[in-house]
Design a protein around this motif. Structure first.
Motif, mmCIF file in Angstrom:
data_model
loop_
_atom_site.group_PDB
_atom_site.id
_atom_site.type_symbol
_atom_site.label_atom_id
_atom_site.label_comp_id
_atom_site.label_asym_id
_atom_site.label_seq_id
_atom_site.Cartn_x
_atom_site.Cartn_y
_atom_site.Cartn_z
ATOM 1 N N VAL A 130 42.411 42.977 31.987
ATOM 2 C CA VAL A 130 41.317 43.382 32.853
ATOM 3 C C VAL A 130 40.162 42.420 32.664
ATOM 4 C CG1 VAL A 130 39.723 45.249 33.401
ATOM 5 C CG2 VAL A 130 42.036 45.784 32.685
ATOM 6 N N GLY A 131 39.528 42.060 33.789
ATOM 7 C CA GLY A 131 38.382 41.158 33.734
ATOM 8 C C GLY A 131 37.459 41.413 34.900
ATOM 9 N N ASN A 132 36.618 40.463 35.189
ATOM 10 C CA ASN A 132 35.645 40.592 36.272
ATOM 11 C C ASN A 132 35.786 39.475 37.280
ATOM 12 O OD1 ASN A 132 34.111 42.897 35.399
ATOM 13 N ND2 ASN A 132 33.231 41.601 33.787
ATOM 14 N N ASN A 133 35.608 39.803 38.561
ATOM 15 C CA ASN A 133 35.335 38.804 39.575
ATOM 16 C C ASN A 133 33.840 38.554 39.525
ATOM 17 O OD1 ASN A 133 37.832 38.323 40.730
ATOM 18 N ND2 ASN A 133 37.619 39.970 42.230
ATOM 19 N N LYS A 164 29.341 41.371 39.478
ATOM 20 C CA LYS A 164 30.606 41.507 38.758
ATOM 21 C C LYS A 164 31.355 42.739 39.244
ATOM 22 C CE LYS A 164 28.631 39.243 34.769
ATOM 23 N NZ LYS A 164 27.334 38.992 35.381
ATOM 24 N N THR A 165 32.621 42.555 39.610
ATOM 25 C CA THR A 165 33.490 43.664 39.992
ATOM 26 C C THR A 165 34.775 43.557 39.189
ATOM 27 O OG1 THR A 165 34.388 42.378 41.818
ATOM 28 C CG2 THR A 165 32.576 43.867 42.332
ATOM 29 N N LYS A 166 35.300 44.710 38.804
ATOM 30 C CA LYS A 166 36.512 44.737 37.981
ATOM 31 C C LYS A 166 37.717 44.213 38.759
ATOM 32 C CE LYS A 166 35.482 46.620 33.992
ATOM 33 N NZ LYS A 166 35.687 45.910 32.758
ATOM 34 N N ARG A 167 38.622 43.572 38.049
ATOM 35 C CA ARG A 167 39.879 43.103 38.620
ATOM 36 C C ARG A 167 40.919 43.056 37.522
ATOM 37 N NH1 ARG A 167 41.058 36.970 39.549
ATOM 38 N NH2 ARG A 167 43.076 37.948 39.344
ATOM 39 N N THR A 168 42.186 42.918 37.917
ATOM 40 C CA THR A 168 43.260 42.814 36.933
ATOM 41 C C THR A 168 43.947 41.460 37.068
ATOM 42 O OG1 THR A 168 44.832 43.869 38.424
ATOM 43 C CG2 THR A 168 43.692 45.289 36.851
#
Length: 98
Positions: A14-17, A24-28
Motif C-alpha cells: 500500500v502506498g500513495n498517489n 495524496k490518495t491511497k493506492r495498491t
C-alpha cells in the motif's frame, strides 16, 4: 484468489498517489503474478503455480524448482510450496539411501 506469490509470499503493498499539488490518495501496488507450470526433476512431474516474475527468476537462478525449494526456509514458503518441498526432500532422501 489472493494476489500472493505461492513461492516467495510476495503480496500487495500500500502506498500513495502523489499529485503535482502534493495531494495524496491511497493506492495498491500489486505483484506481477503469472500462472506457470514448473517441472520438478525429482518428482518427475509438472506443477502449476501462481508465481511472481521475481520468484520465477530466483527459481531459474538456483537451477530449478527442486533446488530452490530445498534452499529456501519453510517460514518463507506458502502451504502448497511447503508440501512440495516435503515431497522433494523425501524423494531425494529415498534416492540417496537406495
Amino acid at each position: 484468489m489472493s494476489r500472493i506469490c505461492e513461492l516467495t509470499g510476495k503480496g500487495r503493498q500500500v502506498g500513495n498517489n502523489v499529485s503535482h499539488a502534493n495531494n495524496k490518495t491511497k493506492r495498491t501496488f500489486l505483484p506481477n503474478l503469472q500462472n506457470v507450470t514448473l517441472l520438478s526433476d525429482t518428482l518427475e512431474r509438472s506443477i502449476k503455480l501462481r508465481v511472481s516474475t521475481h520468484g520465477l527468476r530466483s527459481v531459474e537462478h538456483n537451477g530449478g524448482l527442486d533446488n530452490w525449494l530445498v534452499k529456501t526456509s519453510d517460514d518463507k514458503l506458502s502451504l502448497k510450496a511447503r508440501r512440495l518441498k516435503r515431497d522433494v526432500v523425501k524423494k531425494r532422501a529415498a534416492a540417496t539411501a537406495a
